[in-house]
Design an enzyme around this catalytic site. Sequence first.
Site, PDB file in Angstrom:
ATOM      1  N   TYR A 347       0.836  -1.190   0.000  1.00  0.00           N
ATOM      2  CA  TYR A 347       0.000   0.000   0.000  1.00  0.00           C
ATOM      3  C   TYR A 347       0.880   1.252   0.000  1.00  0.00           C
ATOM      4  O   TYR A 347       2.097   1.176   0.105  1.00  0.00           O
ATOM      5  CB  TYR A 347      -0.905   0.018   1.243  1.00  0.00           C
ATOM      6  CG  TYR A 347      -1.703  -1.239   1.434  1.00  0.00           C
ATOM      7  CD1 TYR A 347      -2.881  -1.447   0.730  1.00  0.00           C
ATOM      8  CD2 TYR A 347      -1.272  -2.240   2.309  1.00  0.00           C
ATOM      9  CE1 TYR A 347      -3.625  -2.613   0.887  1.00  0.00           C
ATOM     10  CE2 TYR A 347      -1.997  -3.414   2.475  1.00  0.00           C
ATOM     11  CZ  TYR A 347      -3.169  -3.595   1.756  1.00  0.00           C
ATOM     12  OH  TYR A 347      -3.900  -4.743   1.908  1.00  0.00           O
ATOM     13  N   GLU A 366       8.621  -3.052 -12.749  1.00  0.00           N
ATOM     14  CA  GLU A 366       9.857  -3.498 -12.086  1.00  0.00           C
ATOM     15  C   GLU A 366      10.822  -4.020 -13.148  1.00  0.00           C
ATOM     16  O   GLU A 366      10.661  -5.122 -13.670  1.00  0.00           O
ATOM     17  CB  GLU A 366       9.547  -4.585 -11.057  1.00  0.00           C
ATOM     18  CG  GLU A 366       8.618  -4.130  -9.933  1.00  0.00           C
ATOM     19  CD  GLU A 366       9.328  -3.323  -8.851  1.00  0.00           C
ATOM     20  OE1 GLU A 366      10.554  -3.121  -8.950  1.00  0.00           O
ATOM     21  OE2 GLU A 366       8.648  -2.893  -7.902  1.00  0.00           O
TER      22      GLU A 366
END
Length: 396
Positions: A347, A366
Amino acid sequence: MNVYVRSGDSLWYYSQLFKVPFRLIIDSNRNIDPQTLSIGARIQIPGYVTTSYQIKSGDSLWSIASSRNLPLDTLFLVNPTLNPAFLRIGQSINIPIRVTWRIVNGKQNYDYSTLMNDMRQLQTVYPFLRISSIGNSVEGREIPEVLIGDGEKRVHYNASFHANEWITTPIILTFLNDYALSLTNQTPIRGLNTLPLYSQASLSIVPMVNPDGVDLVLNGLPEESPWRDRVIEWNNGSSDFSGWKANIRGVDLNDQFPAEWELERARNPQVPGPRDYGGESPLSEPEAIAMADLTRNSDFARVLAFHTQGEVIYWGFENLEPPESEAMVTEFSRVSGYEPVQTIDSYAGYKDWFIQDWRRPGFTVELGTGINPLPLSQFDEIYEEALGIFLAGLYV
């Protein structure tokens, strides 16, 4: 490269003469009214530089121009006082050169000063780039944003939220350089004509969200730094900062956004350190505030945050993402080979907050695989994987 307006000249004429898209010349001279050019006004021609040449015996302007595949009039435009009837051996004249090479050398330890130097050089050669500061870091470094394109679809990319993921900065700057090269030379990237992308999308890039952290990882702490004792203490007494992700105050900038921040805060470190400390409140750090303010003021249609590592693309948050996010990430996956992952137990990230507050597509990409900081030996492979995503982010 500068030229100076003569009687009868027009920006359209310069576009045809130098073989540069008319839109790019317009956007390189935003302070000029193309309908009312003033004689002697300075006009910037993107994608060119000049070099000095000394006249030799037997030279003529025609032979100099033809040997370089240049129209003769280009020499008169960059040498406004030149008299072809009175050329002298040894006389220096300017020769325009089309830039066909990269300015950015990404395969190096890419710190803040390298970034700022490359940004200045890129804007000199490609004046249609608009560069401004979105705010300052804790240590007072300006955080630059560059805009390219004039389309209605507003797209945002960022890099180096995390200090030891700094390789994302030269990756994204290399794309910016290649995009500008493609536009001015009218050469495709992977078979894709980029001028329509420029016309359809306005791309915002913040290439180094965390400049203090990046410089800490790459250069260490100066002896006189006011943060020296605290940062070394937060780093468990070590001067090896290769594992440092946070800003200089030990706050993880990608745990700073008000998207279930309390949940992330509760399970992460409660004190400053190299990683995962979300601060005492959301948006407490100037770098995160700058990114939040930019996003609130920019009406982005989508955002892509580039991190390392894992070769995955995270695209959801609490099922708040819009339906088109899945189609987009499918295309990103196709062009890169990366795995789409809708949600993970995480989060308070930038893309989480964007999805939550705007209900528009947001992605965390990523890049690469391994242990951060990823080695420069992976640069070419990572760039080729990311290139498809950079392009698809503009056309999907």
